[in-house]
Design an enzyme around this catalytic site. Sequence first.
Site, PDB file in Angstrom:
ATOM      1  N   ILE A 664     -13.720 -10.661  15.652  1.00 28.18           N
ATOM      2  CA  ILE A 664     -14.082  -9.559  16.397  1.00 28.18           C
ATOM      3  C   ILE A 664     -13.465  -8.228  15.858  1.00 28.18           C
ATOM      4  O   ILE A 664     -13.865  -6.992  16.237  1.00 28.18           O
ATOM      5  CB  ILE A 664     -13.798  -9.510  17.813  1.00 28.18           C
ATOM      6  CG1 ILE A 664     -12.243  -9.913  18.302  1.00 28.18           C
ATOM      7  CG2 ILE A 664     -14.744 -10.437  18.666  1.00 28.18           C
ATOM      8  CD1 ILE A 664     -12.009  -9.790  19.660  1.00 28.18           C
ATOM      9  N   GLY A 665     -12.626  -8.503  14.750  1.00 23.31           N
ATOM     10  CA  GLY A 665     -12.015  -7.285  14.283  1.00 23.31           C
ATOM     11  C   GLY A 665     -10.993  -7.793  13.182  1.00 23.31           C
ATOM     12  O   GLY A 665     -10.561  -8.925  13.241  1.00 23.31           O
ATOM     13  N   PHE A 669      -2.563  -5.993   9.580  1.00 17.99           N
ATOM     14  CA  PHE A 669      -1.749  -7.395   9.313  1.00 17.99           C
ATOM     15  C   PHE A 669      -2.466  -8.551   9.496  1.00 17.99           C
ATOM     16  O   PHE A 669      -1.862  -9.693   9.837  1.00 17.99           O
ATOM     17  CB  PHE A 669      -0.548  -7.093  10.240  1.00 17.99           C
ATOM     18  CG  PHE A 669       0.520  -6.189   9.812  1.00 17.99           C
ATOM     19  CD1 PHE A 669       1.040  -6.247   8.388  1.00 17.99           C
ATOM     20  CD2 PHE A 669       0.969  -5.336  10.727  1.00 17.99           C
ATOM     21  CE1 PHE A 669       1.731  -5.288   8.114  1.00 17.99           C
ATOM     22  CE2 PHE A 669       2.013  -4.312  10.216  1.00 17.99           C
ATOM     23  CZ  PHE A 669       2.576  -4.303   8.899  1.00 17.99           C
ATOM     24  N   LYS A 687      -4.882 -12.479  17.858  1.00 16.19           N
ATOM     25  CA  LYS A 687      -4.318 -11.774  16.627  1.00 16.19           C
ATOM     26  C   LYS A 687      -3.886 -12.824  15.778  1.00 16.19           C
ATOM     27  O   LYS A 687      -2.686 -13.224  15.987  1.00 16.19           O
ATOM     28  CB  LYS A 687      -3.794 -10.854  17.260  1.00 16.19           C
ATOM     29  CG  LYS A 687      -3.295  -9.958  15.986  1.00 16.19           C
ATOM     30  CD  LYS A 687      -2.473  -8.499  16.642  1.00 16.19           C
ATOM     31  CE  LYS A 687      -1.991  -7.663  15.495  1.00 16.19           C
ATOM     32  NZ  LYS A 687      -1.209  -6.568  15.950  1.00 16.19           N
ATOM     33  N   ASP A 794       2.790   4.194  16.486  1.00 12.17           N
ATOM     34  CA  ASP A 794       1.272   4.023  15.786  1.00 12.17           C
ATOM     35  C   ASP A 794       0.190   4.211  16.799  1.00 12.17           C
ATOM     36  O   ASP A 794      -0.982   3.591  16.838  1.00 12.17           O
ATOM     37  CB  ASP A 794       1.209   2.629  15.134  1.00 12.17           C
ATOM     38  CG  ASP A 794      -0.109   2.644  14.436  1.00 12.17           C
ATOM     39  OD1 ASP A 794      -0.298   3.711  13.739  1.00 12.17           O
ATOM     40  OD2 ASP A 794      -0.505   1.496  13.646  1.00 12.17           O
TER      41      ASP A 794
END
Length: 993
Positions: A664-665, A669, A687, A794
């Site tokens: 999905i993305g 990193f 992730k 960030d």
Amino acid sequence: MEPSHLFSRILLVLLISGLESAIAFSSTSGNETDRIALLDFKNHITQDPFRILPSWNDSLHFCHWIGVKCNPTNGRVTILNLESQNLFGSIPPSVGNLTFLTGINLKDNNFQGEIPQEIGRLIRLQHLNLSYNSFSGKISSNISQCRELTIFDVRKNRLVGQIPEQLGSLSKLVYLAVDINNLSGIIPAYIGNLSSLYHLSLMQNSLKGTIPEEIGLLSGLGFFQVSQNGISGPISVSLSNASGLMLVDFAQNSLTGTLPRSLGTLQGMNHFNFDDNKLGSGKIGGLNFLEYMANWTSLEVLGLGRNQFGGKLPNSIANLSTTLQRLSLGSNMLYGSVPNGVGNLVNLTSLGLEGNYLNGSIPDGVETLRHLVVLNLNVNRFSGLIPSSLGNLTSLTRLFMEENRLEGSIPPSLGSCSKLQVMNLSSNKLSGPIPKEIIGLSSLSISLVLSNNSFTGSLPFEVGNLFNVMELDLSNNKLSGEIPSSLSRCISLERLNLGCNFLQGTIPESLKALRGLGELDFSRNNLSGHIPEFLGKLLLLKKLDLSFNSLEGQVPIEGIFGNFSAISIVGNNKICGGISDLHLPLCSQVDKKSSRKFLAPSVVIPVTTCVILGILLCSLAACYVIRKSNKKSLAAFSTQDWQRGISYMELAMSTNGFSEENLIGTGSFGSVYKGILFGDGAVVSVKVLNLEKQGASKSFMDECNALRNIRHRNLLKIITTCSSVDQHGNDFKALVLEFMCNGSLEQWLHPGPNEENEANKSLKFIQRLNIAVDVASALEYLHHHCEIPIVHCDLKPSNVLLDYDMTAHVGDFGLARFLIQAANDLSNEQNLSVGLKGSIGYIAPENGMGAQVSTLGDVYSYGILLLEMFTGKRPTDDIFNDGLSICDFVSMGLLERVREIVDRSLLLEEEEEEGDHGNKDGIMEERAIINDGDPQSSNARSGMVLDCTVSVLRLGLSCSDSLPSERIPMNIVANKMHAIRDSFIRFQKRNRK
């Protein structure tokens, strides 16, 4: 020739000439319209990795542009085909000017925004395929104007709302696919009017209600898929009137009742899946309808698992088609023996009978199913021996027979199943030695579970051949001998359980090679010697049980031995030292005691007897607990358990092997996958860190440390972590996060170029205010309410995630810093780059020059985020050059014309509001949201939006001041943002009254 005739001929020539000129002018005009529309489409593409669209230029006629086909007669565009080009962007409304289009195919790209309603102007359109993109919003009812449409495919997008009733007018529609979206409402009855319909797919939405009887009117319907919705109620008999049906998939709904016998007339049936419903009543004869399925001579899939069918398996199962490949009857209420006739189904690849009350021996007929890949007989009451003929099933990859009453030994012939990846024979009455043919089956790459039996003998040296297996569980047996050193070759092991046996000797030093171990259980054996220090150096070890052995000497304090709750070493009476929480004697005291005289027999015997009895009772209790817990699925997992984490195996299974379809993305990193946890079915984001990238491992640790002990509704929650090795023995790290179904703020702010009259996905004004408040609340918590303040470092739109109700969650803490840590980092010259990390456009100027990280850096990023949210422009847009920044852009706009700096979609929202309330003719009067101080020319709502927008932009400028000392702290920012939002909500409430 008479003058009158001559005049008539001249007039006729003039008329023909004029008509030809008109036709030529019309064709030229139409061609120019097509060219302009195509160029506008090109301008709405933001990413073109395959460099397709640079060819769309004036050096080549547009009919020869890649993906464009024209009618050779009139030169008008008829086909736009850009399938699988990995394009990012949106479809502009001007696509409606390509009025000769008969086909649009944008399948498998990354288009976003809404599907423009102007497509309804394409009255010649026959094929529309927008599948496998990220389109949002509702399905426009204007599509119904495309009366020639035969294919409408919008599956796997983010569409919401109901299926428009107007689609019922598309009488030529043959293929309708809206599956894998977020559609709601019911299956409309008008679908029965689509007399040409052959393919109807509505799966994976949120549809409710029942199957409309009108479906029976579709005699040509061949493919009907409604799985994974909320459909309830009985199955209508009228479904059998759709005589052409070949595929019916209603799995994962809430259907009740039974299957009508009339369905047996559907002789062309190929795929019939009703898994995971509430069919049946548990009564005798629940599967008697199978005899009517004997007419389905082309049947390949029959799914009836996880329902409430009761009674015996009827002998008519033997009469099902020999073309059948998958038969699912698991998790029902079936009892009795399995008819041998099941062996007639010679082409079966998957047989599921698990979770019933079936008894008797494993039927001889199973041995004839030479194509079986998956065999599920677990959690039943099967008894007797495991047939040696199962070794003939050489295609098997998964064999589940746990929790039955099987006895005798494991036939060595099972070693012939050289493709087996999973074998589970636990919780039976099996005995004898474990055949080396089984324990050495190198194909086993997921798990081998033989626990809770009565296996005897030593653990064969061939166990070292399991170098791909992730789980090995031989606990609660009667194994003896030493732990073979060859076990060290099983480098993929994540879970090793040899507990509750009679193993002896020392723990082999060679096991230090098992770097991926997450759980290790050697408890309740006769192991002796010292506790190896290497166990404290296995960085991924989360659980260690060495209790009730004869281990001696000093307990290490490194690694897992420093976590009292993660280890169990009770029942080892000669150990000493360790951390204070263990309450063990000092090793020097143990040495002194060993040199003292023995106690009198009158004291020793009673004490020893009590100790032995105590140990036996504890062992029995522990074994009982282990046996009970081992009956639970390996995948049963508490998503709150940080200490345990999650294994690589579990993540691989939940993401379908980290498949591309689950991707999905991607980020700086690593990559993010959608996963479904097997324990509780929770949908999560996984992730996966790319550890080859410099700083990825540190980012993983920083994110874990930052979020381990903080909780806030507007922070993205890490459910658990994985720090292991993959199937190749490489280090593997991943974070399991909450799944945010509405993606990131970036995707909503920039689905396309956001030019004039854009009909793309956009955020409403109140939604932007809510998101701004959510983000401010998250940062306020991090800066002012954590024990040690945390700086995100960030903050940007792609790190703001939105859940199902558009609540914002700040995520990606890979660069986050505790303020104490940040100071320490900057005191070391080699870590000075910490201050440089962030994202261009959002990083505070002082951090870009290496200054110490502070909360005011986050305030700056938040200010930029506010400006971006309400202007629609990234701080890195091309217009910001030659010294002009987004802050300058907003400052000048506030002084001059605010309307020109506000996101265009907000202007459209206001125009639509006015059109809905005061413009019955549909002609919207040009009115400004922002009117530069002239309140008489705008309505009350526009004026209020003006006030709030100006307040937000001014707050954004205050936050993003170039001087840190001029910025206001986040708690004050949050209060101001709350006040702006609250004032707008109060105004809305007053207006409604």
